[in-house]
Enzyme design. Structure first.
Site, PDB file in Angstrom:
ATOM      1  N   LYS A  64     -10.998   6.713   9.685  1.00  0.00           N
ATOM      2  CA  LYS A  64     -10.966   5.278   9.941  1.00  0.00           C
ATOM      3  C   LYS A  64     -11.933   4.867  11.054  1.00  0.00           C
ATOM      4  O   LYS A  64     -12.512   3.788  11.010  1.00  0.00           O
ATOM      5  CB  LYS A  64      -9.543   4.837  10.288  1.00  0.00           C
ATOM      6  CG  LYS A  64      -8.584   4.922   9.102  1.00  0.00           C
ATOM      7  CD  LYS A  64      -7.201   4.416   9.450  1.00  0.00           C
ATOM      8  CE  LYS A  64      -6.294   4.472   8.234  1.00  0.00           C
ATOM      9  NZ  LYS A  64      -4.934   3.980   8.535  1.00  0.00           N
TER      10      LYS A  64
ATOM     11  N   LYS B 113      -5.017   7.676  -3.092  1.00  0.00           N
ATOM     12  CA  LYS B 113      -3.563   7.815  -3.102  1.00  0.00           C
ATOM     13  C   LYS B 113      -2.896   6.471  -3.400  1.00  0.00           C
ATOM     14  O   LYS B 113      -3.424   5.406  -3.094  1.00  0.00           O
ATOM     15  CB  LYS B 113      -3.065   8.359  -1.767  1.00  0.00           C
ATOM     16  CG  LYS B 113      -3.162   7.406  -0.594  1.00  0.00           C
ATOM     17  CD  LYS B 113      -2.520   8.008   0.643  1.00  0.00           C
ATOM     18  CE  LYS B 113      -2.546   7.006   1.810  1.00  0.00           C
ATOM     19  NZ  LYS B 113      -1.862   7.533   3.014  1.00  0.00           N
TER      20      LYS B 113
ATOM     21  N   LYS C 266       1.313   1.373  -0.608  1.00  0.00           N
ATOM     22  CA  LYS C 266       1.936   0.047  -0.579  1.00  0.00           C
ATOM     23  C   LYS C 266       1.045  -0.978   0.100  1.00  0.00           C
ATOM     24  O   LYS C 266       1.265  -2.187  -0.038  1.00  0.00           O
ATOM     25  CB  LYS C 266       3.291   0.106   0.122  1.00  0.00           C
ATOM     26  CG  LYS C 266       3.243   0.488   1.596  1.00  0.00           C
ATOM     27  CD  LYS C 266       4.644   0.523   2.185  1.00  0.00           C
ATOM     28  CE  LYS C 266       4.613   0.849   3.684  1.00  0.00           C
ATOM     29  NZ  LYS C 266       4.125   2.207   3.944  1.00  0.00           N
TER      30      LYS C 266
END
Length: 238
Positions: A17, A105, A108
């Site tokens: 990130k 992956k 949510k």
């Protein structure tokens, strides 16, 4: 006090990130694994269910707890040491991938809900999502993540909800067309998710019961956590 900076900078999520802008990234991105480890240790968690992508975080938590015990609790006996957690991984569900992109992956936080199965999804929604899932034009059903990521993802999902191995599922449905296999996967997922969805709906209508469970749960958590903090303080003061 117990976490070397090098441990934090080696974390995969931080590196991916922050990228090449590590010096400009937020401190929260760097240090949140310490807070995660503290959450686990605070409640004396012995077994922690994780997916494959969280294994490194659990190993990090183990390292931090062991470092604390070694530094502060060596003379306090095992009864005062923090509990060293262990990971629990269901192999067939260790890494469930997105229905839209089987190389990423299932998450949510994905902007599109079509890549994931939500526990609040009704049966029709689950069928639509799985029917639209990424697959390929190859005949039959097989399990090969590198060559057939989309089909293999569906095989893995079915294996997980039926507590079987992906190889077993692939063998049973080897002669199926992809469309027919998707119907079978949807049925298998619905059989597991629907009872959860129904219970969620029931609980939404019983706010008093939910509030009571939350209050009792918070009290239990406070009791466990305060005991852990007391043990930790005693170790540090000895």
């Amino acid at each position: 006090c117990c976490t070397p900076l090098g441990w934090l900078k080696r974390m995969t999520q931080f590196k991916s990130k922050a990228g090449k802008q590590q010096d400009e990234s937020s401190a929260g991105l760097l240090t949140y694994p310490v807070l995660q480890a503290a959450d686990i240790a605070l409640y004396d968690a012995q077994l922690v269910p994780v997916g494959q992508d969280q294994l490194q975080h659990l190993e990090f938590a183990r390292d931090v707890v062991q470092a604390f015990n070694s530094r502060f609790c060596a003379n306090g006996g095992s009864n005062k040491q923090l509990v060293v957690p262990r990971a629990v991984v269901v192999n067939s569900a260790a890494r469930v991938m997105s229905l839209k992109d089987a190389t990423s992956k299932m998450s949510k936080s994905d902007a599109s809900a079509n890549g994931r199965i939500d526990l609040s999804d009704d049966a029709d929604t689950i069928v639509k999502k799985i029917k639209r899932a990424q697959t390929d034009a190859q005949d039959g059903i097989s399990y090969n993540i590198d060559e057939r990521p989309g089909v293999s993802n569906l095989v893995g999902i079915m294996a997980a909800v039926q507590n079987r191995t992906p190889e077993d599922i692939a063998a049973e449905f080897s002669g199926f067309r992809t469309g027919d296999f998707k119907v079978a996967v949807a049925d298998a997922v619905i059989s597991q998710v629907s009872p959860i969805t129904q219970e969620m709906e029931r609980l939404r209508k019983d706010e008093g019961y939910v509030r009571d469970v939350l209050v009792k749960g918070a009290e239990t958590a406070r009791n466990i956590g305060s005991g852990t903090i007391l043990r930790a303080k005693e170790c540090m003061l000895e």
